[in-house]
Design a protein around this motif. Structure first.
Motif, mmCIF file in Angstrom:
data_model
loop_
_atom_site.group_PDB
_atom_site.id
_atom_site.type_symbol
_atom_site.label_atom_id
_atom_site.label_comp_id
_atom_site.label_asym_id
_atom_site.label_seq_id
_atom_site.Cartn_x
_atom_site.Cartn_y
_atom_site.Cartn_z
ATOM 1 N N ALA A 76 1.845 7.341 0.077
ATOM 2 C CA ALA A 76 1.058 6.985 -1.102
ATOM 3 C C ALA A 76 1.760 5.889 -1.900
ATOM 4 C CB ALA A 76 0.825 8.220 -1.981
ATOM 5 N N LYS A 79 1.433 2.644 -0.040
ATOM 6 C CA LYS A 79 0.078 2.104 -0.194
ATOM 7 C C LYS A 79 -0.085 1.497 -1.587
ATOM 8 C CE LYS A 79 -4.770 3.408 0.228
ATOM 9 N NZ LYS A 79 -5.715 4.493 0.481
ATOM 10 N N GLU A 80 0.419 2.203 -2.596
ATOM 11 C CA GLU A 80 0.336 1.710 -3.967
ATOM 12 C C GLU A 80 1.116 0.407 -4.116
ATOM 13 O OE1 GLU A 80 2.026 3.231 -8.226
ATOM 14 O OE2 GLU A 80 1.080 4.729 -6.947
ATOM 15 N N GLU A 84 -0.350 -3.138 -5.175
ATOM 16 C CA GLU A 84 0.233 -3.861 -6.303
ATOM 17 C C GLU A 84 0.697 -5.247 -5.876
ATOM 18 O OE1 GLU A 84 3.965 -3.303 -9.373
ATOM 19 O OE2 GLU A 84 2.988 -1.517 -8.551
#
Length: 173
Positions: A76, A79-80, A84
């Motif tokens: 996660a 992916k973030e 970004e």
């Protein structure tokens, strides 16, 4: 056959009731002694072993669950971070594009301003030149008129004076 063969092979005369009772009694006595002195210790050892194995299995399952949870969290976060990073790249592209457009616009405005200033300056210089030319023409006209008045000219002298004046005006340009 010897007695030894009979005992070893068990091929002797049959099993008697007395022998069976003695063997049963010895077996039961052995069971009772085993139960009295070793059974509880053996069962405690087996229970401890079972508990140890069970706790190791639970610990392994907990570690596995935590590892999966950490993996999901890392995925996660990755992916973030990618989202970004993509957002930052797009933002930087947009800012760069905006700055490029602003620079182009400012350059065009500056070019237009310089062009207008040059046109104004040319127009002013042209006006100055026209005023100077008019002043020269006026002064030459006054000069010619004064010379004409000073002497009376015949037609030939007057034509020569006019030709000289036109020549001077042409050279002044």
């Amino acid at each position: 056959m010897s007695n030894l063969d009979t005992l070893v092979l068990g091929a002797g005369g049959g099993l008697t009731l007395g022998d069976s009772l003695v063997q049963l009694t010895v077996f039961l006595l052995l069971l009772w002694l085993l139960r009295k002195f070793a059974w509880d210790k053996l069962m405690d050892m087996m229970k401890k072993r079972e508990n140890h194995i069970s706790s190791e299995i639970d610990a392994a399952e907990n570690s596995n669950r935590e590892a999966k949870k950490l993996l999901e969290q890392q995925q996660a976060l990755l992916k973030e971070a990618r989202v970004e990073a993509q957002t930052l790249v797009e933002s930087a592209k947009k800012i760069g594009e905006d700055q490029k457009n602003e620079i182009i616009k400012a350059a065009q405005e500056e070019a237009n301003r310089v062009k207008e200033d040059a046109k104004k300056e040319i127009e002013q210089e042209k006006e100055k030149a026209v005023v100077a030319l008019r002043e020269q023409v006026a002064s030459l006209s006054v000069l010619i008129a004064s010379k004409v008045i000073e002497k009376e000219l015949n037609e030939q002298d007057q034509q020569k004076l006019i030709d000289d004046y036109v020549k001077q005006v042409g050279e002044a340009r």
